[in-house]
Design a protein around this motif. Structure first.
Motif, PDB file in Angstrom:
ATOM      1  N   HIS A   1     -20.589  50.761 -19.423  1.00  0.00           N
ATOM      2  CA  HIS A   1     -21.225  51.297 -20.620  1.00  0.00           C
ATOM      3  C   HIS A   1     -20.118  51.883 -21.487  1.00  0.00           C
ATOM      4  O   HIS A   1     -19.420  52.799 -21.058  1.00  0.00           O
ATOM      5  N   GLY A   2     -19.944  51.343 -22.672  1.00  0.00           N
ATOM      6  CA  GLY A   2     -18.830  51.752 -23.520  1.00  0.00           C
ATOM      7  C   GLY A   2     -17.552  51.051 -23.085  1.00  0.00           C
ATOM      8  O   GLY A   2     -17.551  50.215 -22.178  1.00  0.00           O
ATOM      9  N   ASP A   3     -16.462  51.421 -23.735  1.00  0.00           N
ATOM     10  CA  ASP A   3     -15.209  50.696 -23.511  1.00  0.00           C
ATOM     11  C   ASP A   3     -14.291  51.324 -22.463  1.00  0.00           C
ATOM     12  O   ASP A   3     -13.131  50.962 -22.351  1.00  0.00           O
ATOM     13  N   TRP A   4     -14.803  52.234 -21.665  1.00  0.00           N
ATOM     14  CA  TRP A   4     -13.916  52.885 -20.690  1.00  0.00           C
ATOM     15  C   TRP A   4     -13.439  51.924 -19.610  1.00  0.00           C
ATOM     16  O   TRP A   4     -12.406  52.157 -18.980  1.00  0.00           O
ATOM     17  N   GLY A   5     -14.148  50.827 -19.380  1.00  0.00           N
ATOM     18  CA  GLY A   5     -13.680  49.827 -18.416  1.00  0.00           C
ATOM     19  C   GLY A   5     -12.369  49.201 -18.859  1.00  0.00           C
ATOM     20  O   GLY A   5     -11.468  48.975 -18.046  1.00  0.00           O
TER      21      GLY A   5
ATOM     22  N   VAL B   1      -8.761  49.470 -16.852  1.00  0.00           N
ATOM     23  CA  VAL B   1      -7.857  48.354 -16.536  1.00  0.00           C
ATOM     24  C   VAL B   1      -6.448  48.682 -17.029  1.00  0.00           C
ATOM     25  O   VAL B   1      -5.468  48.494 -16.295  1.00  0.00           O
ATOM     26  N   THR B   2      -6.348  49.206 -18.232  1.00  0.00           N
ATOM     27  CA  THR B   2      -5.036  49.596 -18.771  1.00  0.00           C
ATOM     28  C   THR B   2      -4.389  50.660 -17.886  1.00  0.00           C
ATOM     29  O   THR B   2      -3.191  50.588 -17.587  1.00  0.00           O
ATOM     30  N   GLY B   3      -5.169  51.624 -17.444  1.00  0.00           N
ATOM     31  CA  GLY B   3      -4.647  52.657 -16.550  1.00  0.00           C
ATOM     32  C   GLY B   3      -4.190  52.084 -15.225  1.00  0.00           C
ATOM     33  O   GLY B   3      -3.138  52.468 -14.699  1.00  0.00           O
ATOM     34  N   ALA B   4      -4.961  51.154 -14.671  1.00  0.00           N
ATOM     35  CA  ALA B   4      -4.580  50.521 -13.407  1.00  0.00           C
ATOM     36  C   ALA B   4      -3.270  49.762 -13.555  1.00  0.00           C
ATOM     37  O   ALA B   4      -2.451  49.728 -12.628  1.00  0.00           O
ATOM     38  N   GLU B   5      -3.064  49.180 -14.728  1.00  0.00           N
ATOM     39  CA  GLU B   5      -1.824  48.419 -14.954  1.00  0.00           C
ATOM     40  C   GLU B   5      -0.593  49.312 -14.947  1.00  0.00           C
ATOM     41  O   GLU B   5       0.512  48.835 -14.675  1.00  0.00           O
ATOM     42  N   THR B   6      -0.755  50.600 -15.193  1.00  0.00           N
ATOM     43  CA  THR B   6       0.400  51.505 -15.097  1.00  0.00           C
ATOM     44  C   THR B   6       0.806  51.705 -13.640  1.00  0.00           C
ATOM     45  O   THR B   6       1.925  52.135 -13.366  1.00  0.00           O
ATOM     46  N   ILE B   7      -0.099  51.362 -12.731  1.00  0.00           N
ATOM     47  CA  ILE B   7       0.176  51.514 -11.298  1.00  0.00           C
ATOM     48  C   ILE B   7       0.584  50.194 -10.652  1.00  0.00           C
ATOM     49  O   ILE B   7       1.562  50.138  -9.907  1.00  0.00           O
ATOM     50  N   VAL B   8      -0.163  49.128 -10.935  1.00  0.00           N
ATOM     51  CA  VAL B   8       0.063  47.844 -10.247  1.00  0.00           C
ATOM     52  C   VAL B   8       0.763  46.805 -11.102  1.00  0.00           C
ATOM     53  O   VAL B   8       1.058  45.709 -10.626  1.00  0.00           O
TER      54      VAL B   8
ATOM     55  N   LEU C   1     -11.024  54.035 -10.582  1.00  0.00           N
ATOM     56  CA  LEU C   1      -9.677  53.474 -10.586  1.00  0.00           C
ATOM     57  C   LEU C   1      -9.278  52.913  -9.222  1.00  0.00           C
ATOM     58  O   LEU C   1      -8.746  51.811  -9.121  1.00  0.00           O
ATOM     59  N   LEU C   2      -9.545  53.658  -8.166  1.00  0.00           N
ATOM     60  CA  LEU C   2      -9.172  53.195  -6.827  1.00  0.00           C
ATOM     61  C   LEU C   2      -9.926  51.923  -6.450  1.00  0.00           C
ATOM     62  O   LEU C   2      -9.343  50.991  -5.886  1.00  0.00           O
TER      63      LEU C   2
ATOM     64  N   LEU D   1     -11.101  49.643  -8.478  1.00  0.00           N
ATOM     65  CA  LEU D   1     -10.532  48.548  -9.276  1.00  0.00           C
ATOM     66  C   LEU D   1      -9.216  48.060  -8.673  1.00  0.00           C
ATOM     67  O   LEU D   1      -9.007  46.856  -8.497  1.00  0.00           O
ATOM     68  N   ILE D   2      -8.349  48.979  -8.326  1.00  0.00           N
ATOM     69  CA  ILE D   2      -7.047  48.592  -7.754  1.00  0.00           C
ATOM     70  C   ILE D   2      -7.242  47.896  -6.413  1.00  0.00           C
ATOM     71  O   ILE D   2      -6.618  46.862  -6.149  1.00  0.00           O
ATOM     72  N   ASN D   3      -8.105  48.421  -5.556  1.00  0.00           N
ATOM     73  CA  ASN D   3      -8.325  47.789  -4.255  1.00  0.00           C
ATOM     74  C   ASN D   3      -8.956  46.410  -4.394  1.00  0.00           C
ATOM     75  O   ASN D   3      -8.583  45.477  -3.681  1.00  0.00           O
ATOM     76  N   ALA D   4      -9.906  46.262  -5.310  1.00  0.00           N
ATOM     77  CA  ALA D   4     -10.501  44.943  -5.546  1.00  0.00           C
ATOM     78  C   ALA D   4      -9.439  43.971  -6.034  1.00  0.00           C
ATOM     79  O   ALA D   4      -9.403  42.803  -5.607  1.00  0.00           O
ATOM     80  N   TYR D   5      -8.559  44.438  -6.894  1.00  0.00           N
ATOM     81  CA  TYR D   5      -7.476  43.592  -7.398  1.00  0.00           C
ATOM     82  C   TYR D   5      -6.544  43.166  -6.259  1.00  0.00           C
ATOM     83  O   TYR D   5      -6.155  42.004  -6.168  1.00  0.00           O
ATOM     84  N   GLU D   6      -6.238  44.095  -5.376  1.00  0.00           N
ATOM     85  CA  GLU D   6      -5.355  43.777  -4.247  1.00  0.00           C
ATOM     86  C   GLU D   6      -6.019  42.838  -3.242  1.00  0.00           C
ATOM     87  O   GLU D   6      -5.339  42.101  -2.537  1.00  0.00           O
ATOM     88  N   LEU D   7      -7.343  42.853  -3.175  1.00  0.00           N
ATOM     89  CA  LEU D   7      -8.080  41.999  -2.226  1.00  0.00           C
ATOM     90  C   LEU D   7      -8.459  40.645  -2.819  1.00  0.00           C
ATOM     91  O   LEU D   7      -9.120  39.851  -2.156  1.00  0.00           O
ATOM     92  N   ARG D   8      -8.045  40.343  -4.033  1.00  0.00           N
ATOM     93  CA  ARG D   8      -8.518  39.139  -4.706  1.00  0.00           C
ATOM     94  C   ARG D   8      -8.101  37.837  -4.045  1.00  0.00           C
ATOM     95  O   ARG D   8      -8.688  36.800  -4.305  1.00  0.00           O
ATOM     96  N   LYS D   9      -7.109  37.865  -3.167  1.00  0.00           N
ATOM     97  CA  LYS D   9      -6.705  36.649  -2.452  1.00  0.00           C
ATOM     98  C   LYS D   9      -7.399  36.507  -1.098  1.00  0.00           C
ATOM     99  O   LYS D   9      -7.287  35.467  -0.453  1.00  0.00           O
TER     100      LYS D   9
END
Length: 143
Positions: free
Chosen positions: A14-18, A22-29, A96-97, A99-107
């Protein structure tokens, strides 16, 4: 070019915080590939939103993980509909966590491992900081 060995991530909020998440996660991964965010605003038509997200899922041409912000809401209803019609895993409670974990599990190809790990992550991430501090102080005083 999309790596077909990587499951796509679709973020529905809801709204553009998603998008900001993603931008915030990119500062980490680092730069996140094959991740799309779809904000839902009050003035939007549910059917149009569903059609846009559905098109993105179809464009993936593979399995995807859909992450939504609020269970029982428009975004999770879209995820539920799409998870029944496509090879998608859908989760609510986005942070955030997660999102990052889902990204790391994508393979990971074993869906049960993905489900178990993301649910475990979500359960462990919610904490009362006050209680954590108190427990750490008690532990430190005992040493």
């Amino acid at each position: 070019m999309v790596d077909i060995t990587e499951t796509a991530l679709i973020v529905l909020t809801h709204g553009d915080w998603g998008e900001k998440l993603v931008t915030g996660a990119e500062t980490i991964v680092g730069k996140m590939r094959n991740v799309r965010s779809f904000p839902f605003f009050p003035e939007m038509d549910f059917s149009d939103y569903l059609a846009n997200v559905n098109q993105a899922v179809e464009d993936c041409g593979q399995k995807c993980i859909i992450l939504t912000d609020l269970f029982g809401s428009s975004t999770s209803n879209v995820a539920g509909i799409l998870s029944r019609n496509h090879q998608c895993l859908a989760f609510s409670g986005l942070n955030l966590l997660l999102l990052i974990n889902a990204y790391e599990l994508r393979k990971e190809r074993n869906e049960q491992i993905v489900i178990d790990q993301l649910l475990t992550t979500a359960a462990k991430d919610l904490r009362c900081i006050n209680r954590e501090i108190e427990l750490a102080e008690v532990k430190r005083n005992k040493e």
